[in-house]
Design an enzyme around this catalytic site. Sequence first.
Site, PDB file in Angstrom:
ATOM      1  CG  ASP A 102      -8.969 -10.215   2.195  1.00 27.55           C
ATOM      2  OD1 ASP A 102      -8.191  -9.757   1.173  1.00 27.55           O
ATOM      3  OD2 ASP A 102      -8.304 -10.009   3.402  1.00 27.55           O
ATOM      4  CG  ASP A 203      -4.035  -8.672  -0.191  1.00 32.67           C
ATOM      5  OD1 ASP A 203      -4.178  -8.191   0.842  1.00 32.67           O
ATOM      6  OD2 ASP A 203      -3.104  -9.225  -0.801  1.00 32.67           O
ATOM      7  CD  GLU A 245      -4.098  -3.759   1.589  1.00 29.48           C
ATOM      8  OE1 GLU A 245      -3.540  -3.991   2.886  1.00 29.48           O
ATOM      9  OE2 GLU A 245      -3.824  -4.792   0.973  1.00 29.48           O
ATOM     10  CG  HIS A 317      -5.014  -8.675   8.563  1.00 25.57           C
ATOM     11  ND1 HIS A 317      -5.675  -7.531   7.854  1.00 25.57           N
ATOM     12  CD2 HIS A 317      -4.316  -9.171   7.708  1.00 25.57           C
ATOM     13  CE1 HIS A 317      -5.404  -7.588   6.799  1.00 25.57           C
ATOM     14  NE2 HIS A 317      -4.402  -8.619   6.382  1.00 25.57           N
ATOM     15  CG  ASP A 318      -1.936  -6.219   7.158  1.00 22.28           C
ATOM     16  OD1 ASP A 318      -1.501  -7.423   7.389  1.00 22.28           O
ATOM     17  OD2 ASP A 318      -2.476  -6.090   6.262  1.00 22.28           O
TER      18      ASP A 318
HETATM   19  C1  GLC Z   1      -1.987  -7.012   2.162  1.00 19.09           C
HETATM   20  C2  GLC Z   1      -2.651  -7.938   3.433  1.00 19.09           C
HETATM   21  C3  GLC Z   1      -1.400  -8.490   4.147  1.00 19.09           C
HETATM   22  C4  GLC Z   1      -0.671  -9.456   3.508  1.00 19.09           C
HETATM   23  C5  GLC Z   1      -0.343  -8.801   1.866  1.00 19.09           C
HETATM   24  C6  GLC Z   1       0.250  -9.890   1.010  1.00 19.09           C
HETATM   25  O1  GLC Z   1      -1.420  -5.823   2.737  1.00 19.09           O
HETATM   26  O2  GLC Z   1      -3.532  -7.074   4.161  1.00 19.09           O
HETATM   27  O3  GLC Z   1      -1.859  -9.307   5.304  1.00 19.09           O
HETATM   28  O4  GLC Z   1       0.447  -9.805   4.006  1.00 19.09           O
HETATM   29  O5  GLC Z   1      -1.388  -8.024   1.401  1.00 19.09           O
HETATM   30  O6  GLC Z   1      -0.840 -10.370   0.367  1.00 19.09           O
END
Ligand code: GLC
Length: 541
Positions: A102, A203, A245, A317-318
């Site tokens: 990641d 990310d 993402e 995880h979000d």
């Molecule tokens: C992404 C991650 C999240 C994180 C954010 C900032 O959305 O999945 O968990 O807090 O980015 O890095």
Amino acid sequence: MLDKTKFGWWKSAVFYQIYPKSFQDSDGDGLGDIPGIVRRLDYLQKLGVDGIWLSPVFASPQADNGYDISDYRAIWPPYGTMEDMETLIREAKRRGISIIMDLVLNHTSDEHPWFRQALKGRDNPFHDYYVWRDGSPDCPPNDMRACFGGSAWEYVPELGQYYFHQFAVKQPDLNWDDPKVRRELYDMIRFWVEKGVEGFRLDVIDQVAKEPDRMITARGPKLHGYIRELSREAFPEPGLVTVGEAWSADTEEAKRWSAPDGSELSMVFQFEHMTLDQRGEKWDAVPLNLPALKRCYERWQRELHGVGWNSLFLSNHDLPRVVSRWGDDGKYRVESAKCLAAMVHGMEGTPYIFQGEEIGMTNVPMELDGYEDLETVNMIAERRERGYSDADILASARARSRDNARTPMQWDDSDNAGFTSGTPWFGVNGNYKEINVEAALRDPDSVFWFYRRLIGLRKTYPVFREGSFELLLPEDEDIFAYIRRAEGEQLLVVCNLSGRERAFQVPAEFERGERLLGNYPDGGPVLRPWETRTVYLRDGK
Ligand code: GLC
């Protein structure tokens, strides 16, 4: 076995996301770690997954559980050593499982040496690695807000400047307009490829080309230029899987991200379907409108077919646990977990399973002072200030907090669910005596074995990968049913996403079909609560 040197191998693959802090502790410090993951590889092999998306394990002060990196080339010591990481890569590969790291390329931690240098002065060679604007203490450059609440600008009195942060104050944004920054990132990626990492989840990659003066965060004008350069420079091997993402992606954007010529990324990880049950902010949950969800899926399935590639997921995880969000985590927990799984795994795209989803783990009822996640903690403070009642705030947090997904993995019914022999960093969900891996493995009707079969189907029948998509009953408020068609094959997936019995007329051609999977014994024309059926037809048979 998939040939992972070939472009597109991920189209037949299923990935599993590990949130390392909560997966498996091996040394009793209460934090999950890399040797703990190695210990559980046989379990993941049994599940049948092809790759692990490993949430960040890099050195980090952990302000955002590792999404704040202070050294991209080092492992956070409580997770283990570089040798442990090499062992994980090797041992996973031996079992046909790729490690997908990641990468947080939009920002670093404020404790990263680059940022420490940048703070030393405007003339420091690292100053330009970040996004600065002049200002005075009470007058930020503009009123942009950070994703986790508060202003997106943080003042540094010694410099008389503000730095820009789209997330927490401790996550300063990198300046992608500086070619040196991009070069550093590409070199770092190659470091991991050389160690045997077979892919990367990127990310918030849609936010790297920000232009704060024009209030632009996601989808800046330079974005696709940067992504193409990243792809050329850092990901030349056709078999490397790259997952972008992108909360902001619509289907048009997604087609560019995941164009089949490989010029950008392998696939997009977008969230449109996960935002349909909220009013404005994610904390303002409203019940799911199933026809809207179906329209959304239909559009994505149809528009990307043959010209792009999507991820399929309901959990990460979000997000809160899907069985609590859209299923029934009480009486029909097992049935609804299976029903939701069949709904997504039958579509075109690459499925992702988030740890614990495969045993039907649920949200956790906590009190307001129990929340750990900074996004939730900030929300609680902000909403209190804005006059919301604690009862309202608690309802939002219980429904939507990311902490719901972050409780320790439930392995067995021993103390702390077998996650740690010490004190877990975050409380285990109280239902672990009933919901745990050991119990799931023992029960042939468990959610686990259902996922195992779903993964097997994707590997066996090309229609899962290639089929077109036709939505049935678009306006029905309980039933999600669709047909996939590929050369010589047809697939019918029917899901009753309700606790009611519902009549359902199987389309005539499927009456002679082969039932591949279901969560009740074979039935007649009535779908039982949360029933799902997958029926297959080979042309001419
Ligand atoms: C992404 C991650 C999240 C994180 C954010 C900032 O959305 O999945 O968990 O807090 O980015 O890095």
